[in-house]
Design a protein around this motif. Structure first.
Motif, short mmCIF file in Angstrom:
data_model
loop_
_atom_site.label_atom_id
_atom_site.label_comp_id
_atom_site.label_asym_id
_atom_site.label_seq_id
_atom_site.Cartn_x
_atom_site.Cartn_y
_atom_site.Cartn_z
N ARG A 146 10.87 56.53 57.08
CA ARG A 146 11.92 55.76 57.75
C ARG A 146 13.14 55.60 56.85
NH1 ARG A 146 11.72 49.32 59.49
NH2 ARG A 146 13.89 49.23 60.20
N GLU A 147 12.92 55.32 55.59
CA GLU A 147 14.04 55.13 54.66
C GLU A 147 14.84 56.42 54.51
OE1 GLU A 147 12.12 51.69 51.72
OE2 GLU A 147 11.71 53.82 51.37
N VAL A 148 14.16 57.56 54.44
CA VAL A 148 14.84 58.85 54.33
C VAL A 148 15.66 59.14 55.58
CG1 VAL A 148 14.51 61.34 54.15
CG2 VAL A 148 13.18 59.80 52.70
N ILE A 149 15.06 58.91 56.74
CA ILE A 149 15.75 59.18 58.00
C ILE A 149 16.98 58.29 58.14
CG2 ILE A 149 15.55 58.99 60.51
CD1 ILE A 149 12.64 59.89 60.24
N GLU A 150 16.84 57.02 57.82
CA GLU A 150 17.99 56.12 57.93
C GLU A 150 19.10 56.50 56.96
OE1 GLU A 150 17.64 51.97 58.11
OE2 GLU A 150 15.92 51.94 59.48
N SER B 66 17.95 51.74 51.31
CA SER B 66 16.84 51.34 50.45
C SER B 66 17.13 51.75 49.02
CB SER B 66 15.53 51.97 50.93
OG SER B 66 14.51 51.82 49.96
N GLN B 67 16.63 50.97 48.07
CA GLN B 67 16.76 51.31 46.67
C GLN B 67 16.12 52.66 46.37
OE1 GLN B 67 14.55 48.71 44.14
NE2 GLN B 67 15.18 49.67 42.23
N ARG B 68 15.04 52.98 47.07
CA ARG B 68 14.32 54.22 46.80
C ARG B 68 15.07 55.46 47.27
NH1 ARG B 68 10.17 50.45 47.80
NH2 ARG B 68 10.43 50.63 50.05
N THR B 69 16.11 55.29 48.09
CA THR B 69 16.90 56.44 48.54
C THR B 69 18.31 56.43 47.96
OG1 THR B 69 17.58 55.23 50.55
CG2 THR B 69 15.62 56.66 50.71
N MET B 70 18.50 55.69 46.87
CA MET B 70 19.82 55.63 46.24
C MET B 70 20.28 57.02 45.79
SD MET B 70 22.19 53.37 45.36
CE MET B 70 21.37 51.79 45.10
N GLY B 71 19.40 57.75 45.13
CA GLY B 71 19.75 59.09 44.66
C GLY B 71 20.03 60.03 45.82
#
Length: 540
Positions: A329-333, A460-465
């Motif tokens: 979900r985080e990647v898609i968003e 999300s913090q995990r998708t910052m990069g």
């Protein structure tokens, strides 16, 4: 008897050490007997501040307590024994931020200057010494269409390899090692450009340069998010991005200088341009590998208190370094939600203008009546002005937390400059050159707040990069567009196609960022959650 201390203790000394009390200063009895909720040693430090206290003044003990408490809260990191935690004062944070700046920002800005210099030098080489038949195009037997094809190949590689590069840096390799490796690769490839003979070699080298340069700027942006809070990023990104303006200025100066080296040692001026700039990059690689800080937890020049302060600030904003995998979900968003796509598209449209200036400014200036060598020098002033305005705009955008409005004003100014170029007569050389200043004050300064804005509102913090890489991937697409809107056939008409497209792109950027500003204002009022289901204060 009066007591006038002149000692000001800062930072770590104010928290950890008791060696301070070997200064030989005796405290008044009322100060020794204060019963406060905080660490007594800290309150002793608080007494040693700029204002001279006396034992016989008119302040009551309660007033003195309040003054000292206010002072310590503002200036130091103070431990609260009851909560077993620290509170970090504003001055303490300010000194810490400056310390990070000194270790991180000059090096990041310098190596990005080299990055942009090596990326855009092909525009300088294109026309250098063309009067004597020794330009880059003439010696490699390339047409202007071939030149556009070369830049297109670079743009494709630049777009494709942004995301994989940041993924590698997040999961497997330290930032200093990965960025240093990329730097070494493009330095060697730039050096190789000094010995090209034909179109096939140029295409191959340019594709490889696109591969290794793709991950460099998004890597730096990702690195900045490990160290700085949201309200601090735009100015730091501007400091790095603005070095691209200096790269344009230095590129013009270097191009002017090596123009006089034409045929020295049997090499044309453009070959010396690539050789010199490639060697400079290679020599500077050790600075990155051994001198670039990776993340706060491993920085030897930070105390434990300072590391804790950085971590606490970043965690409060769901930022900082992490190797955790992002959810689907985080990647898609991050990739596909309308607001993130709007961010990417706005950066794309603005970068069309930036790439046009990077690749074609010498050509545009040459059409204003200057010879090729002089045209190199005349490109310098607009880039320098753009650098100064970039820093000022980014500082103001962070200060007022108003990135959207600042970018809208800047891109509208850029669009007005290109529109004026369309309307001016073909022989209005001075006025057209003046428009370059107007464009430089709009296109360059808007880039850094836009990059900082994306990092502030990532789902999300995990998708910052991933977000930083996706945003920068649009640079390659913009490069492909920009190289085809300045055809040689438009030269006699002073490039109406390029001017119209860039004006339109600037105004589109203005409209998008205004829409994003309104969207985030409404999101804050509604309490919109992020991808992790956490309520956020969205930056606008």
């Amino acid at each position: 008897m009066s007591w006038h201390p002149k000692v000001d203790v800062k930072g770590e000394d104010a928290v950890r050490t008791t060696e301070t009390w070997r200064l030989g200063i005796s405290l008044p009895s009322w100060a020794e007997n204060l019963e406060l909720a905080w660490d007594v040693q800290l309150w002793r430090i608080g007494i040693l501040y700029h204002h001279a206290f006396t034992v016989d003044d008119f302040r009551s003990v309660g007033e003195r307590k309040a003054i000292i408490e206010s002072y310590c809260r503002h200036k130091f990191a103070i431990r609260n024994p009851k909560a077993d935690s620290f509170e970090y004062g504003a001055v303490y944070k300010k000194h810490l931020t400056r310390k990070i700046d000194m270790h991180l920002m000059p090096l990041c800005a310098f190596v990005y200057l080299l990055n942009y210099l090596d990326r855009s030098n092909i525009g300088n080489g294109k026309i250098l010494n063309q009067e004597t038949g020794d330009s880059f195009l003439q010696k490699t037997h390339m047409t202007t269409a071939d030149y556009s094809l070369v830049l297109t190949i670079f743009g494709i590689a630049y777009s494709v390899f942004d995301v994989p590069s940041n993924f590698i840096m997040k999961r497997y390799v330290k930032p200093s090692h990965w960025l240093g490796f990329l730097m070494l690769c493009w330095g060697i490839l730039t050096l190789g450009f000094g010995f090209v003979k034909n179109l096939d070699t140029v295409i191959g080298l340019r594709f490889l340069i696109g591969v290794v340069e793709a991950g460099f700027f998004p890597g730096i942006v990702y690195l900045i998010t490990f160290w700085y809070t949201q309200e601090q990023r735009s100015l730091r990104i501007a400091f790095v991005l603005a070095s691209a303006s200096l790269a344009g200025a230095f590129g013009g100066c270097i191009g002017y200088g090596v123009g006089f080296m034409n045929r020295y040692a049997g090499l044309e001026g453009f070959r010396w341009l690539f050789i010199i700039e490639g060697l400079i990059t290679i020599v500077c690689v050790p600075l990155v590998i051994f001198g670039l800080p990776d993340w706060p937890a491993v920085a030897t020049w930070l105390s434990d208190d300072e590391k804790a302060c950085i971590t606490s600030q970043l965690e409060a904003q769901s930022s900082g370094f992490t190797r955790e995998r992002a959810s689907r979900r985080e990647v898609i968003e991050t990739c596909f939600t309308p607001r993130m796509v709007a961010h990417y598209f706005a950066y794309l449209s603005n970068t069309i203008v930036l790439n046009s200036l990077a690749y074609f400014t010498p050509t545009i200036v040459a059409r204003l009546g200057y010879k090729s060598i002089t045209a190199q020098l005349m490109t310098v002033p607009p880039w320098v002005i753009g650098y100064i305005v970039s820093l000022g705009l980014a500082y103001s955008a962070d200060l007022f937390n108003a990135r959207g409005i600042h970018v809208a004003c800047a891109t509208f100014l850029s669009g007005a400059g290109f529109l004026a170029c369309c309307l001016l007569p073909a022989d209005a050389y001075a006025q057209r050159y003046g428009c370059l200043y107007l464009i430089a004050c709009g296109a360059f300064p808007s880039a850094s707040p836009m990059v900082g804005w994306v990092t502030c509102n990532v789902p999300s913090q995990r998708t910052m990069g991933l977000a930083a890489a996706m945003n920068n991937a649009t640079v390659g697409i913009a490069s492909i567009i920009s190289v085809w809107i300045w055809p040689a056939s438009d030269a006699a008409k002073n490039y109406p196609t390029g001017n119209i497209v860039c004006a339109t792109a600037s105004f589109i950027t203005t409209a998008i960022v205004i829409g994003l500003r309104v969207h985030y204002g409404r999101s804050n009022k509604k309490g919109t959650l992020d991808a992790a289901g956490v309520q956020r204060v969205w930056a606008y």
